[in-house]
Design a protein around this motif. Structure first.
Motif, PDB file in Angstrom:
ATOM      1  N   PHE A 107      37.401  21.558  53.338  1.00  0.00           N
ATOM      2  CA  PHE A 107      37.614  23.003  53.408  1.00  0.00           C
ATOM      3  C   PHE A 107      38.757  23.421  52.493  1.00  0.00           C
ATOM      4  O   PHE A 107      38.661  24.378  51.724  1.00  0.00           O
ATOM      5  N   CYS A 108      39.868  22.677  52.557  1.00  0.00           N
ATOM      6  CA  CYS A 108      41.005  22.996  51.696  1.00  0.00           C
ATOM      7  C   CYS A 108      40.647  22.825  50.232  1.00  0.00           C
ATOM      8  O   CYS A 108      41.036  23.645  49.394  1.00  0.00           O
ATOM      9  N   PHE A 157      31.231  31.196  47.246  1.00  0.00           N
ATOM     10  CA  PHE A 157      30.996  31.432  48.656  1.00  0.00           C
ATOM     11  C   PHE A 157      29.531  31.266  49.011  1.00  0.00           C
ATOM     12  O   PHE A 157      29.188  30.735  50.061  1.00  0.00           O
ATOM     13  N   LEU A 169      38.359  19.262  57.274  1.00  0.00           N
ATOM     14  CA  LEU A 169      39.420  20.155  56.813  1.00  0.00           C
ATOM     15  C   LEU A 169      39.810  19.879  55.377  1.00  0.00           C
ATOM     16  O   LEU A 169      40.077  20.808  54.610  1.00  0.00           O
ATOM     17  N   LEU A 223      38.604  27.714  44.366  1.00  0.00           N
ATOM     18  CA  LEU A 223      38.089  29.055  44.086  1.00  0.00           C
ATOM     19  C   LEU A 223      38.607  29.522  42.740  1.00  0.00           C
ATOM     20  O   LEU A 223      39.819  29.522  42.490  1.00  0.00           O
ATOM     21  N   HIS A 239      34.350  33.387  39.773  1.00  0.00           N
ATOM     22  CA  HIS A 239      33.167  32.831  40.434  1.00  0.00           C
ATOM     23  C   HIS A 239      33.231  32.873  41.939  1.00  0.00           C
ATOM     24  O   HIS A 239      32.523  32.136  42.603  1.00  0.00           O
ATOM     25  N   TYR A 240      34.097  33.757  42.497  1.00  0.00           N
ATOM     26  CA  TYR A 240      34.279  33.762  43.942  1.00  0.00           C
ATOM     27  C   TYR A 240      32.963  33.846  44.682  1.00  0.00           C
ATOM     28  O   TYR A 240      32.667  33.073  45.574  1.00  0.00           O
ATOM     29  N   ARG A 241      32.172  34.853  44.299  1.00  0.00           N
ATOM     30  CA  ARG A 241      30.982  35.103  45.100  1.00  0.00           C
ATOM     31  C   ARG A 241      30.017  33.948  45.020  1.00  0.00           C
ATOM     32  O   ARG A 241      29.471  33.487  46.024  1.00  0.00           O
ATOM     33  N   LEU A 242      29.823  33.401  43.825  1.00  0.00           N
ATOM     34  CA  LEU A 242      28.948  32.242  43.674  1.00  0.00           C
ATOM     35  C   LEU A 242      29.419  31.102  44.562  1.00  0.00           C
ATOM     36  O   LEU A 242      28.638  30.436  45.230  1.00  0.00           O
ATOM     37  N   PHE A 270      28.843  27.654  49.232  1.00  0.00           N
ATOM     38  CA  PHE A 270      29.460  27.112  50.434  1.00  0.00           C
ATOM     39  C   PHE A 270      28.574  27.378  51.637  1.00  0.00           C
ATOM     40  O   PHE A 270      28.278  26.482  52.429  1.00  0.00           O
ATOM     41  N   LYS A 287      38.641  32.399  39.628  1.00  0.00           N
ATOM     42  CA  LYS A 287      38.684  33.853  39.654  1.00  0.00           C
ATOM     43  C   LYS A 287      37.345  34.521  39.418  1.00  0.00           C
ATOM     44  O   LYS A 287      36.967  35.436  40.119  1.00  0.00           O
ATOM     45  N   PHE A 308      37.802  23.270  48.971  1.00  0.00           N
ATOM     46  CA  PHE A 308      37.012  24.445  48.605  1.00  0.00           C
ATOM     47  C   PHE A 308      37.913  25.626  48.289  1.00  0.00           C
ATOM     48  O   PHE A 308      37.750  26.300  47.273  1.00  0.00           O
ATOM     49  N   VAL A 309      38.883  25.887  49.187  1.00  0.00           N
ATOM     50  CA  VAL A 309      39.748  27.044  48.978  1.00  0.00           C
ATOM     51  C   VAL A 309      40.530  26.892  47.680  1.00  0.00           C
ATOM     52  O   VAL A 309      40.685  27.839  46.904  1.00  0.00           O
ATOM     53  N   LEU A 310      41.010  25.659  47.418  1.00  0.00           N
ATOM     54  CA  LEU A 310      41.789  25.454  46.206  1.00  0.00           C
ATOM     55  C   LEU A 310      40.925  25.529  44.956  1.00  0.00           C
ATOM     56  O   LEU A 310      41.435  25.738  43.860  1.00  0.00           O
TER      57      LEU A 310
END
Lengths: 431, 455
Positions: free
Chosen positions: B187-188, B203, B184, B194, B198-201, B206, B196, B190-192
């Motif tokens: 995971f957090c 993901f 977790l 992200l 480069h979102y798709r890259l 990931f 602006k 990763f979310v933090l």
């Protein structure tokens, strides 16, 4: 999560998430939610302004979903399992459809078939493990089921391998990369969705309260955070979801904890929710009938002095489960939103507003369930670590599958252990 | 698996230069400029300027080059691959000799190297070197998943050691919770992380990391679990896959005529079938040789007193020679009525059939993957052969198959694990299980009947 937080920012200069050009990105724009509402609602709300209309539509749908939730709880464990299965299939379908539209892979040969085939394989594997655990006696009775259960892993692996070989044989010269992308997409989706829906079902078998309370906490946190944000929201929480605010986050946190304590108090009194779901071999149906475990019996707790002076009580009667519910609701309030942020980031990355249009005002099923997944895993891990040990019937099953000399060895170790603990009279040893 | 490079499919650097010079399309076009690949990538690959992997001969050490300079290019290639193959096989035998601990360490290293190779490919494809955090996060997830799996293994096999040490007991009891918390945290993060633009890259990376973990880490742990069953369950499957590689190559080299699959044009039906039969024979003989030694046959156990691994036991039934009556057909040809075989040899036929028939699909998968992402080899680690992943791509399916095979047909659950689970149960549950077990054993006659015990 509650808000369609991407709505305002989608229209602006959206270089987010794409260092690659979006030339061929033809995902059709998702229409404004109001277009999906049924006519009856539209008529009833035609007088209101757009903002309030949206609010009312979402509110009514929310109430409808919550009522539906209570209704299926009333219908019992069997129906709940079916609903979980249906939700799982729908979520899988939504995510795979997004993958298709992102990669323009509708025309790829075999691919729809393969994705659904893998879904079936993985479900077969997981349901087989569950069935073997909980329906042990039934399985032993029926001969074909016994064979299926004994060689379950082998059969599942063979089925998966068939799908794998079909994938390799279906690779087409011009579409290698697309096909590998979809393969990867399918597997990640399966990993996220199917494993977690099975954890939900495991939780359900522990006792329906372990299914209801976590889901309710997440829903409550959604709604409360939305309300607090709506009325008091001022400081943005994270750039990813500009509509989330710290006020909503903190208010939601405390409101959810309170809600969790109250809901557990109400539910812990009923056997229907508290007892593990068991399959009754004679009546061939599920029963929830047992002696409630210690977790669900009222006990006296001495309040710390701070609270004592505040409330004037020395002791308070609580179910131990209510203490656990604080842990569950804390997780729901703190970590649940991360699941929502992940889904928001995903939607930003792939330029979609909602996962689908299934629910008017709310988007797709995935939009509603994105916070639930982390919760399901957490509850399962929590139960395994803090509440109960291994499942006794599973242990017996494994014991009886061992070789006889191993069984004897374990028998002697167990006997020594029980005598040490004083559960067996030592005198038996001497005989 | 040994895959002679399909010379027609990957353009030489000179051709690429020409193409690249002519068609600098800014979007969606593949970096090597090969025609007909516009449909293959709708997203994500515009700026991927992965440099071409140079031809393998450039990686050979100097002394090899000197020694072989007289030969023509084709034979030189053959000799390099041959020498490296022999080197790798000798290395394999050496580490077997060194024992289980060494094997576990080697498996671990191979896993890390494979993971690194695949992740590096992902970085190159998605040009994501500049993404913040991402290297850290990928390695962090690798550590988490390894921690989870090793924790499950350690708890099973080192039961006595764990009971002794207090901190280990705590770690074992809350193992799943700790692993989940670690995951977790990742995971957090990763979310933090992200960002602006480069979102798709992010993901993509990931997902790439998770699929790689799923493939590489789970299977390496299955390899280790097979190892604990007995080193023969580790050695025989790996040897069978290697043998199938080599035999299919040789048969294809000398007799190959009919192509097998469009994906790998150098594979032939003659190689496939020849490899199948020779592998079955090889495994039959090899199983016979290894079954005689306790070192290979006994489950690896951890001896708590000496704090080392021991392989000593009464060989299980599987490794005790038994007489089998031959079917009449074979009787007439050979003239013998019965034959002494280890039951394990029968199982080895199943293992080698799988390795020859399904194993190649793992190789085709890896070929397709390399085609899809326009790479010649996974990496340049081994001269003449490519990266570690190139050598191990067929092994993964084999490891899972062996594990499932053992679980389904050979043994039941692990006794020490069952005992451990027993001891964790509530006392009333333990008592009820005790009674059930007692009546079961009495029924089977292992325990004296109740009437004696009551006296």
């Amino acid at each position: 999560m509650g808000q369609t937080d991407g709505s305002e920012t989608e229209g602006r200069a959206d270089r987010d998430g794409a260092s690659d050009t979006e030339g061929k990105q033809d995902v059709p724009e998702v229409p404004v939610p109001a277009d999906d509402t049924p006519e009856v609602l539209n008529k009833a709300l035609s007088g209101l302004s757009s903002r309030w209309k949206n609010w009312w539509v979402r509110g009514i749908l929310t109430l409808a979903m919550i009522s539906f939730f209570f209704f299926i709880i009333y219908l019992g464990p069997m129906v709940l399992m079916m609903i979980v299965l249906c939700v799982q299939i729908k979520c899988f379908h939504e995510i795979i459809t997004i993958g298709y539209s992102v990669y323009h892979s509708y025309h790829l040969p075999w691919f729809r078939t393969l994705s659904w085939y893998f879904l079936l394989c993985v479900n077969y594997f997981f349901y087989g493990e569950t069935v073997t655990d909980y329906f042990f006696t039934l399985v032993q009775r029926e001969e074909p089921l016994r064979i299926l259960s004994k060689y379950h892993r082998f059969i599942s692996f063979a089925l998966y391998l068939t799908g794998f070989c079909m994938f390799v044989l279906s690779l087409v010269k011009k579409h290698y990369r697309l096909q590998f992308y979809m393969f990867g997409w399918t597997h990640v989706t399966l990993l996220i969705i199917v494993t977690q829906s099975h954890l939900i079902i495991h939780n359900l078998f522990e006792g329906m309260i372990w299914f209801i309370v976590p889901i309710s906490c997440v829903i409550c946190n959604d709604i409360m955070a939305y309300m607090f944000g709506f009325f008091f929201g001022r400081t943005p929480l994270i750039k990813l979801s500009p509509k989330k605010t710290w006020e909503g986050f903190i208010g939601g946190f405390f409101a959810t904890i309170l809600f969790g304590i109250l809901l557990s108090y109400v539910m812990a009194g009923y056997r229907y929710f508290v007892c593990p779901v068991e399959f009754n071999n004679d009546s061939n149906s599920f029963t929830v009938y047992c002696e409630p475990s210690e977790l669900f019996q009222l006990q006296y707790y001495v309040l710390p002095s701070v609270l004592q002076s505040a409330t004037g009580w020395t002791t308070v009667r609580l179910y131990p489960f209510q203490i656990h519910s604080i842990a569950l609701s804390s997780f729901a309030s703190i970590m649940g939103p991360f699941g929502g942020f992940f889904a928001s980031g995903f939607k930003r990355a792939f330029k979609i507003k909602d996962f689908a249009n299934t629910i008017p005002g709310h988007g797709g099923i995935m939009d509603r369930f994105d916070c639930q997944y982390l919760m399901a895993t957490f509850v399962n891990v929590y139960i395994a670590s803090f509440i109960r040990g291994p499942n006794p019937s599973k242990v017996i099953q494994q014991l009886l599958a061992l070789r006889l000399d191993q069984q004897l060895h374990i028998f002697n170790s167990l006997k020594a252990h029980l005598i040490e603990k004083g559960l067996l009279p030592a005198v038996e040893e001497a005989a | 698996m040994i895959e002679t490079r399909p010379k027609g499919f990957v353009t030489s650097p000179a051709q690429d230069e020409r193409r690249r010079g002519g068609e600098k399309k800014p979007d969606g076009d593949d970096r090597l400029g090969l025609v007909g690949d516009a449909e293959g990538e709708c997203e994500g690959d515009t700026k991927a300027n992965t440099p071409d992997v140079p031809p393998s001969a450039d990686n050979t050490p100097e002394y090899l080059n000197k020694a072989l300079e007289g030969l023509s290019s084709r034979w030189r290639n053959w000799w390099i691959r041959g020498i490296l193959s022999l080197t790798m096989i000798s290395g394999f035998f050496l580490i077997i000799y060194l024992g289980p601990v060494m094997l576990i360490i080697v498996v671990m290293s191979v896993q890390i190297k494979c993971f690194q190779e695949i992740i590096t490919i992902g970085y190159r494809v998605y040009h994501s070197y500049e993404l913040p955090w991402f290297r850290t996060l990928s390695w962090y997830f690798l550590i988490c998943v390894n921690y989870f799996f090793y924790g499950e293994t350690v708890a099973d096999y080192f039961g006595a050691l764990v009971q002794r040490e207090e901190p280990l007991q705590f770690l074992v009891r809350y193992h799943r919770f700790i692993s989940f918390a670690l995951y977790l945290a990742g995971f957090c993060m990763f979310v933090l992380s992200l960002v602006k633009k480069h979102y798709r890259l992010q993901f993509y990376m990931f997902a790439w990391t998770h699929v790689t973990l799923l493939i590489v880490v789970t299977q390496s742990h299955l390899v280790i679990q097979n190892l604990f069953e007995g080193m023969i369950w580790f050695i025989v499957p790996i040897s069978i896959v290697i043998c199938n590689d080599i035999m299919a190559y040789l048969f294809g080299f000398f007799f190959g005529r009919t192509p097998l699959i469009k994906l790998s044009p150098k594979k032939t039906w003659e190689g496939f079938i020849g490899g199948f039969f020779s592998t079955v024979v090889f495994s039959f003989i090899f199983a016979y040789l290894l079954s005689q030694y306790q070192y290979f046959v006994c489950p690896v156990e951890y001896n708590s007193e000496t704090n080392r691994f021991a392989v000593e036991c009464q060989p299980p039934d599987l490794f005790i020679q038994q007489e089998y009556t031959l079917p009449a057909v074979v009787e007439n040809t050979i003239g013998q009525k019965t034959v002494h075989l280890y039951p394990f040899q029968i199982h080895s036929v199943a293992l080698s059939s799988f390795a020859s028939l399904i194993g190649p699909f793992g190789g085709f998968f890896a070929s397709g993957f390399k085609r899809a992402f326009k790479i010649k080899d996974f990496a340049d680690t081994i001269p003449g052969h490519g990266g570690i992943m190139d050598r191990f791509d067929c092994q993964y399916l084999m490891a899972t198959f062996t594990h499932v095979y053992i679980a389904s047909f050979i043994r039941g659950p692990n006794p020490s694990k069952v005992l451990q689970q027993l001891l964790v149960l509530q006392p009333e549950q333990q008592l009820s299980i005790f009674n059930t077990l007692r009546s079961h054993l009495r029924e089977r006659g292992i325990l004296p009947p109740a009437v004696l015990e009551a006296q």
